[in-house]
Design a protein around this motif. Structure first.
Motif, PDB file in Angstrom:
ATOM      1  N   SER A 121      11.732   3.508 -10.968  1.00 19.76           N
ATOM      2  CA  SER A 121      11.856   4.260  -9.726  1.00 19.76           C
ATOM      3  C   SER A 121      10.913   3.811  -8.611  1.00 19.76           C
ATOM      4  O   SER A 121      10.905   4.414  -7.535  1.00 19.76           O
ATOM      5  CB  SER A 121      11.617   5.749 -10.010  1.00 19.76           C
ATOM      6  OG  SER A 121      10.310   5.965 -10.492  1.00 19.76           O
ATOM      7  N   THR A 122      10.103   2.783  -8.856  1.00 23.67           N
ATOM      8  CA  THR A 122       9.193   2.290  -7.816  1.00 23.67           C
ATOM      9  C   THR A 122       9.258   0.765  -7.774  1.00 23.67           C
ATOM     10  O   THR A 122       9.906   0.143  -8.604  1.00 23.67           O
ATOM     11  CB  THR A 122       7.726   2.715  -8.084  1.00 23.67           C
ATOM     12  OG1 THR A 122       7.251   2.030  -9.244  1.00 23.67           O
ATOM     13  CG2 THR A 122       7.602   4.214  -8.268  1.00 23.67           C
ATOM     14  N   THR A 123       8.547   0.203  -6.831  1.00 19.31           N
ATOM     15  CA  THR A 123       8.507  -1.258  -6.730  1.00 19.31           C
ATOM     16  C   THR A 123       7.143  -1.829  -7.102  1.00 19.31           C
ATOM     17  O   THR A 123       6.891  -3.005  -6.872  1.00 19.31           O
ATOM     18  CB  THR A 123       8.867  -1.712  -5.296  1.00 19.31           C
ATOM     19  OG1 THR A 123       7.932  -1.127  -4.389  1.00 19.31           O
ATOM     20  CG2 THR A 123      10.279  -1.304  -4.923  1.00 19.31           C
ATOM     21  N   VAL A 124       6.270  -0.999  -7.677  1.00 18.91           N
ATOM     22  CA  VAL A 124       4.958  -1.514  -8.073  1.00 18.91           C
ATOM     23  C   VAL A 124       5.123  -2.457  -9.262  1.00 18.91           C
ATOM     24  O   VAL A 124       6.095  -2.388 -10.012  1.00 18.91           O
ATOM     25  CB  VAL A 124       3.952  -0.376  -8.405  1.00 18.91           C
ATOM     26  CG1 VAL A 124       3.596   0.412  -7.159  1.00 18.91           C
ATOM     27  CG2 VAL A 124       4.466   0.529  -9.495  1.00 18.91           C
ATOM     28  N   SER A 125       4.152  -3.323  -9.439  1.00 19.24           N
ATOM     29  CA  SER A 125       4.233  -4.348 -10.490  1.00 19.24           C
ATOM     30  C   SER A 125       3.937  -3.772 -11.870  1.00 19.24           C
ATOM     31  O   SER A 125       3.338  -2.700 -12.007  1.00 19.24           O
ATOM     32  CB  SER A 125       3.227  -5.466 -10.188  1.00 19.24           C
ATOM     33  OG  SER A 125       1.905  -4.969 -10.336  1.00 19.24           O
TER      34      SER A 125
ATOM     35  N   ARG B 279       3.441  -4.457 -22.243  1.00 19.79           N
ATOM     36  CA  ARG B 279       3.716  -3.130 -22.808  1.00 19.79           C
ATOM     37  C   ARG B 279       4.675  -2.343 -21.913  1.00 19.79           C
ATOM     38  O   ARG B 279       5.444  -1.508 -22.401  1.00 19.79           O
ATOM     39  CB  ARG B 279       2.424  -2.335 -22.988  1.00 19.79           C
ATOM     40  CG  ARG B 279       1.574  -2.798 -24.140  1.00 19.79           C
ATOM     41  CD  ARG B 279       0.377  -1.850 -24.291  1.00 19.79           C
ATOM     42  NE  ARG B 279      -0.513  -2.286 -25.333  1.00 19.79           N
ATOM     43  CZ  ARG B 279      -0.418  -1.903 -26.599  1.00 19.79           C
ATOM     44  NH1 ARG B 279       0.542  -1.098 -26.967  1.00 19.79           N
ATOM     45  NH2 ARG B 279      -1.271  -2.346 -27.486  1.00 19.79           N
ATOM     46  N   VAL B 280       4.636  -2.595 -20.617  1.00 24.53           N
ATOM     47  CA  VAL B 280       5.538  -1.910 -19.692  1.00 24.53           C
ATOM     48  C   VAL B 280       6.978  -2.349 -19.961  1.00 24.53           C
ATOM     49  O   VAL B 280       7.893  -1.520 -20.000  1.00 24.53           O
ATOM     50  CB  VAL B 280       5.131  -2.172 -18.223  1.00 24.53           C
ATOM     51  CG1 VAL B 280       6.132  -1.563 -17.252  1.00 24.53           C
ATOM     52  CG2 VAL B 280       3.727  -1.642 -17.959  1.00 24.53           C
ATOM     53  N   THR B 281       7.179  -3.635 -20.173  1.00 27.48           N
ATOM     54  CA  THR B 281       8.512  -4.153 -20.482  1.00 27.48           C
ATOM     55  C   THR B 281       9.013  -3.574 -21.797  1.00 27.48           C
ATOM     56  O   THR B 281      10.158  -3.118 -21.898  1.00 27.48           O
ATOM     57  CB  THR B 281       8.479  -5.693 -20.560  1.00 27.48           C
ATOM     58  OG1 THR B 281       7.941  -6.198 -19.337  1.00 27.48           O
ATOM     59  CG2 THR B 281       9.859  -6.261 -20.783  1.00 27.48           C
ATOM     60  N   SER B 282       8.165  -3.578 -22.816  1.00 28.04           N
ATOM     61  CA  SER B 282       8.536  -3.020 -24.120  1.00 28.04           C
ATOM     62  C   SER B 282       8.852  -1.539 -24.007  1.00 28.04           C
ATOM     63  O   SER B 282       9.785  -1.040 -24.639  1.00 28.04           O
ATOM     64  CB  SER B 282       7.409  -3.220 -25.131  1.00 28.04           C
ATOM     65  OG  SER B 282       7.145  -4.581 -25.314  1.00 28.04           O
ATOM     66  N   ALA B 283       8.061  -0.836 -23.198  1.00 28.10           N
ATOM     67  CA  ALA B 283       8.297   0.594 -23.006  1.00 28.10           C
ATOM     68  C   ALA B 283       9.692   0.835 -22.441  1.00 28.10           C
ATOM     69  O   ALA B 283      10.387   1.762 -22.861  1.00 28.10           O
ATOM     70  CB  ALA B 283       7.245   1.182 -22.070  1.00 28.10           C
ATOM     71  N   GLY B 284      10.091   0.001 -21.509  1.00 30.74           N
ATOM     72  CA  GLY B 284      11.422   0.140 -20.919  1.00 30.74           C
ATOM     73  C   GLY B 284      12.519   0.071 -21.969  1.00 30.74           C
ATOM     74  O   GLY B 284      13.434   0.892 -21.976  1.00 30.74           O
ATOM     75  N   ARG B 285      12.416  -0.904 -22.858  1.00 27.36           N
ATOM     76  CA  ARG B 285      13.422  -1.049 -23.918  1.00 27.36           C
ATOM     77  C   ARG B 285      13.388   0.155 -24.861  1.00 27.36           C
ATOM     78  O   ARG B 285      14.428   0.705 -25.224  1.00 27.36           O
ATOM     79  CB  ARG B 285      13.187  -2.336 -24.701  1.00 27.36           C
ATOM     80  CG  ARG B 285      13.632  -3.588 -23.974  1.00 27.36           C
ATOM     81  CD  ARG B 285      13.657  -4.793 -24.907  1.00 27.36           C
ATOM     82  NE  ARG B 285      12.350  -5.031 -25.530  1.00 27.36           N
ATOM     83  CZ  ARG B 285      11.409  -5.816 -25.027  1.00 27.36           C
ATOM     84  NH1 ARG B 285      11.631  -6.433 -23.881  1.00 27.36           N
ATOM     85  NH2 ARG B 285      10.263  -6.002 -25.644  1.00 27.36           N
TER      86      ARG B 285
ATOM     87  N   ALA C 124       0.837  -1.202   0.000  1.00 26.11           N
ATOM     88  CA  ALA C 124       0.000   0.000   0.000  1.00 26.11           C
ATOM     89  C   ALA C 124       0.875   1.257   0.000  1.00 26.11           C
ATOM     90  O   ALA C 124       0.582   2.223  -0.703  1.00 26.11           O
ATOM     91  CB  ALA C 124      -0.936  -0.002   1.204  1.00 26.11           C
ATOM     92  N   HIS C 125       1.949   1.229   0.772  1.00 27.14           N
ATOM     93  CA  HIS C 125       2.874   2.365   0.798  1.00 27.14           C
ATOM     94  C   HIS C 125       3.523   2.557  -0.573  1.00 27.14           C
ATOM     95  O   HIS C 125       3.618   3.680  -1.079  1.00 27.14           O
ATOM     96  CB  HIS C 125       3.953   2.137   1.861  1.00 27.14           C
ATOM     97  CG  HIS C 125       5.063   3.128   1.786  1.00 27.14           C
ATOM     98  ND1 HIS C 125       6.216   2.864   1.109  1.00 27.14           N
ATOM     99  CD2 HIS C 125       5.172   4.387   2.271  1.00 27.14           C
ATOM    100  CE1 HIS C 125       7.012   3.919   1.187  1.00 27.14           C
ATOM    101  NE2 HIS C 125       6.400   4.850   1.884  1.00 27.14           N
ATOM    102  N   ASP C 126       3.953   1.459  -1.191  1.00 30.62           N
ATOM    103  CA  ASP C 126       4.589   1.543  -2.504  1.00 30.62           C
ATOM    104  C   ASP C 126       3.625   2.090  -3.554  1.00 30.62           C
ATOM    105  O   ASP C 126       4.008   2.892  -4.412  1.00 30.62           O
ATOM    106  CB  ASP C 126       5.101   0.167  -2.935  1.00 30.62           C
ATOM    107  CG  ASP C 126       6.236  -0.335  -2.054  1.00 30.62           C
ATOM    108  OD1 ASP C 126       6.812   0.476  -1.300  1.00 30.62           O
ATOM    109  OD2 ASP C 126       6.525  -1.542  -2.113  1.00 30.62           O
ATOM    110  N   GLU C 127       2.370   1.678  -3.480  1.00 28.74           N
ATOM    111  CA  GLU C 127       1.372   2.176  -4.432  1.00 28.74           C
ATOM    112  C   GLU C 127       1.088   3.662  -4.187  1.00 28.74           C
ATOM    113  O   GLU C 127       0.910   4.423  -5.141  1.00 28.74           O
ATOM    114  CB  GLU C 127       0.095   1.347  -4.346  1.00 28.74           C
ATOM    115  CG  GLU C 127       0.277  -0.042  -4.926  1.00 28.74           C
ATOM    116  CD  GLU C 127      -0.928  -0.941  -4.761  1.00 28.74           C
ATOM    117  OE1 GLU C 127      -1.965  -0.481  -4.234  1.00 28.74           O
ATOM    118  OE2 GLU C 127      -0.833  -2.112  -5.167  1.00 28.74           O
ATOM    119  N   ARG C 128       1.077   4.052  -2.941  1.00 30.99           N
ATOM    120  CA  ARG C 128       0.874   5.473  -2.621  1.00 30.99           C
ATOM    121  C   ARG C 128       2.028   6.306  -3.180  1.00 30.99           C
ATOM    122  O   ARG C 128       1.807   7.374  -3.770  1.00 30.99           O
ATOM    123  CB  ARG C 128       0.779   5.627  -1.105  1.00 30.99           C
ATOM    124  CG  ARG C 128       0.490   7.020  -0.628  1.00 30.99           C
ATOM    125  CD  ARG C 128       0.459   7.024   0.887  1.00 30.99           C
ATOM    126  NE  ARG C 128       0.042   8.304   1.419  1.00 30.99           N
ATOM    127  CZ  ARG C 128       0.157   8.639   2.678  1.00 30.99           C
ATOM    128  NH1 ARG C 128       0.644   7.785   3.547  1.00 30.99           N
ATOM    129  NH2 ARG C 128      -0.229   9.815   3.097  1.00 30.99           N
TER     130      ARG C 128
END
Length: 172
Positions: A125-129, A144-150, A81-85
């Protein structure tokens, strides 16, 4: 407990109020089906807090003060919850940096450059999934998140590189 229920102090009057509250709660439960009771109990067993939103906020503030300290297994839901905040704060700052508002996320394409850069930045910069990021940015499938990183990391010039530099310079 008494304070969170708005009952007041731990004295004879407060205990009488608590007794009335528990009696009322028992009456509510007697009117519920077994499935409804099980659903409510599941929320209590799996949740990391029970109470009003003000209590949740106080707990998250306390967790924020603990940032950097180890969390044991019983703290995992609270840490999530803290990480999501924290990630939500970054989403707001990132949207502002790339010139978008929350309402724009549903309107623009799943692979819009702004979404790609925000996804790259949040993952970095975060630990959210990836799932959380893809849902929050309305990107569709988490891959799409993985592709975005590349794509963003490899950008040498153009809009992706420019927005990447803008996000890297943010001080949060």
């Amino acid at each position: 407990v008494l304070g969170s229920l708005g009952i007041g102090r731990d004295d004879a009057r407060g205990r009488k109020g608590y007794r009335a509250w528990t009696d009322g709660r028992a009456l509510e439960c007697s009117n519920q089906t077994p499935d409804e009771l099980e659903k409510e109990c599941r929320r209590i067993r799996r949740g990391w807090y029970l109470g009003h939103d003000a209590f949740k906020t106080r707990m998250l503030d306390w967790i924020e003060q603990r940032a950097g300290k180890a969390f044991d297994s019983s703290d995992r839901a609270a840490k999530r919850a803290h990480d999501e905040r924290t990630a939500e704060k970054r989403v707001a700052a990132g949207l502002k940096a790339v010139g978008l508002e929350k309402k724009d996320l549903d309107r623009i394409p799943k692979g819009a450059p702004e979404k790609l850069v925000l996804a790259w930045w949040l993952k970095r910069s975060t630990t959210v999934s990836r799932q959380w990021i893809s849902e929050r940015l309305a990107m569709g499938h988490p891959t799409r998140v993985t592709s975005a990183g590349r794509d963003v990391q490899g950008a040498k010039d153009g809009s992706l590189a420019k927005m990447r530099r803008q996000l890297e310079e943010l001080k949060l």
